[in-house]
Enzyme design. Sequence first.
Site, PDB file in Angstrom:
ATOM      1  N   HIS A   8       0.835  -1.212   0.000  1.00 23.78           N
ATOM      2  CA  HIS A   8       0.000   0.000   0.000  1.00 23.78           C
ATOM      3  C   HIS A   8       0.866   1.258   0.000  1.00 23.78           C
ATOM      4  O   HIS A   8       0.606   2.212  -0.741  1.00 23.78           O
ATOM      5  CB  HIS A   8      -0.918  -0.005   1.220  1.00 23.78           C
ATOM      6  CG  HIS A   8      -1.615   1.303   1.429  1.00 23.78           C
ATOM      7  ND1 HIS A   8      -2.588   1.778   0.577  1.00 23.78           N
ATOM      8  CD2 HIS A   8      -1.452   2.268   2.370  1.00 23.78           C
ATOM      9  CE1 HIS A   8      -3.002   2.961   0.989  1.00 23.78           C
ATOM     10  NE2 HIS A   8      -2.326   3.284   2.076  1.00 23.78           N
ATOM     11  N   GLU A  44      -6.589   9.153  -0.071  1.00 22.71           N
ATOM     12  CA  GLU A  44      -6.758   7.709   0.072  1.00 22.71           C
ATOM     13  C   GLU A  44      -7.804   7.130  -0.888  1.00 22.71           C
ATOM     14  O   GLU A  44      -7.603   6.052  -1.439  1.00 22.71           O
ATOM     15  CB  GLU A  44      -7.149   7.347   1.518  1.00 22.71           C
ATOM     16  CG  GLU A  44      -6.066   7.625   2.550  1.00 22.71           C
ATOM     17  CD  GLU A  44      -4.934   6.590   2.554  1.00 22.71           C
ATOM     18  OE1 GLU A  44      -4.962   5.638   1.757  1.00 22.71           O
ATOM     19  OE2 GLU A  44      -3.999   6.771   3.359  1.00 22.71           O
ATOM     20  N   HIS A  95       1.031   5.187  -2.011  1.00 31.02           N
ATOM     21  CA  HIS A  95       1.538   6.513  -1.648  1.00 31.02           C
ATOM     22  C   HIS A  95       2.808   6.929  -2.391  1.00 31.02           C
ATOM     23  O   HIS A  95       2.905   8.054  -2.866  1.00 31.02           O
ATOM     24  CB  HIS A  95       1.764   6.589  -0.141  1.00 31.02           C
ATOM     25  CG  HIS A  95       0.484   6.588   0.628  1.00 31.02           C
ATOM     26  ND1 HIS A  95      -0.341   7.688   0.698  1.00 31.02           N
ATOM     27  CD2 HIS A  95      -0.135   5.615   1.325  1.00 31.02           C
ATOM     28  CE1 HIS A  95      -1.405   7.403   1.430  1.00 31.02           C
ATOM     29  NE2 HIS A  95      -1.311   6.141   1.817  1.00 31.02           N
ATOM     30  N   SER A 154      -4.069   0.659  -4.600  1.00 35.40           N
ATOM     31  CA  SER A 154      -3.272  -0.455  -4.078  1.00 35.40           C
ATOM     32  C   SER A 154      -4.138  -1.678  -3.809  1.00 35.40           C
ATOM     33  O   SER A 154      -3.658  -2.653  -3.249  1.00 35.40           O
ATOM     34  CB  SER A 154      -2.513  -0.026  -2.814  1.00 35.40           C
ATOM     35  OG  SER A 154      -3.421   0.404  -1.824  1.00 35.40           O
TER      36      SER A 154
END
Length: 295
Positions: free
Chosen positions: A174, A220, A179, A239
């Site tokens: 993730h 997010e 990110h 992700s």
Amino acid sequence: MTSQLEQAVLQDHVDLRLIASEQAPGAERNQIVQLDPDHPGFRDPEYRARRNRIAQIAMSYQPGQPIPEAPYTAEEHAVWQTIWKALRPAHETHACAEYLLSVKRLAFDTERIPQLSEVSKRVEAISGFRLEPVAGLVQPRVFLENLANGVFLCTQYIRHHSTPLYTPEPDVAHEIIGHAVTLASEKLAHLNRLFGEAVRRTYSADRLSLLSRLYWFTIEFGVLREEGKVKAFGTGLLSSAGELGEMHKANLRPLDPGAVFEQEYDPTRYQPILFCAESFEAMYEQLRDHLIGWR
Ligand SMILES: [Fe+2]
């Protein structure tokens, strides 16, 4: 001491950067993860031992020093391969153009889990953001405020091999696929920095929870329109091949910070409500202006 409300705001499957209630001064970045009995790796002593070793790396890390390598096994590299195999076609269909460009900029090896140090160097050359390791549990305010310094606090462990497409907590897949890639976009990196700066100017837990919601529904889980189609720019979506494939079932609302502030979310399930910007540029300008004006 952090209030209950402040602790709750980023309590989710991707940013479970929480919190023992009592912490030694200076220890807040590196609380070791305790696996719950329903965690996929709970009954695997080897996995738990590796998790602890990787957590120790983060705990002994000194900012500014090279990030020590995490000792991944062949089985863990295979998890990374499985994740990419599922994500590659999902990205082609559902990821926004800026994300696809950023993936190319970072040029990952999809056969092995990259070390944070390698990824950090490449991201820093593009946007100035650095990745720094954490054991897993960080106060939401600590996590968000680090963004103001161009520092993204990253977990380094990977999910358990029995569930390659699911993780109950943020893992290195993730962090990197979500990110780090978005931080290789100058505009998305700028927004992350602005979130950090806005949090620094935020003193009440209530106001912090609003910013955290905005972070959740944009960085997010944000989506936007591109050539008439809904595409993802949110790291939680990008992700997760499963959630990316299901995102079109979500109830789409126009991106509006005022509406986001009213919207609660359940981090333990696919998001039934997503906020959609009219374009990448519109999203960038709207968030930038809102965060710069945040008081
Ligand atoms: Fe995240």
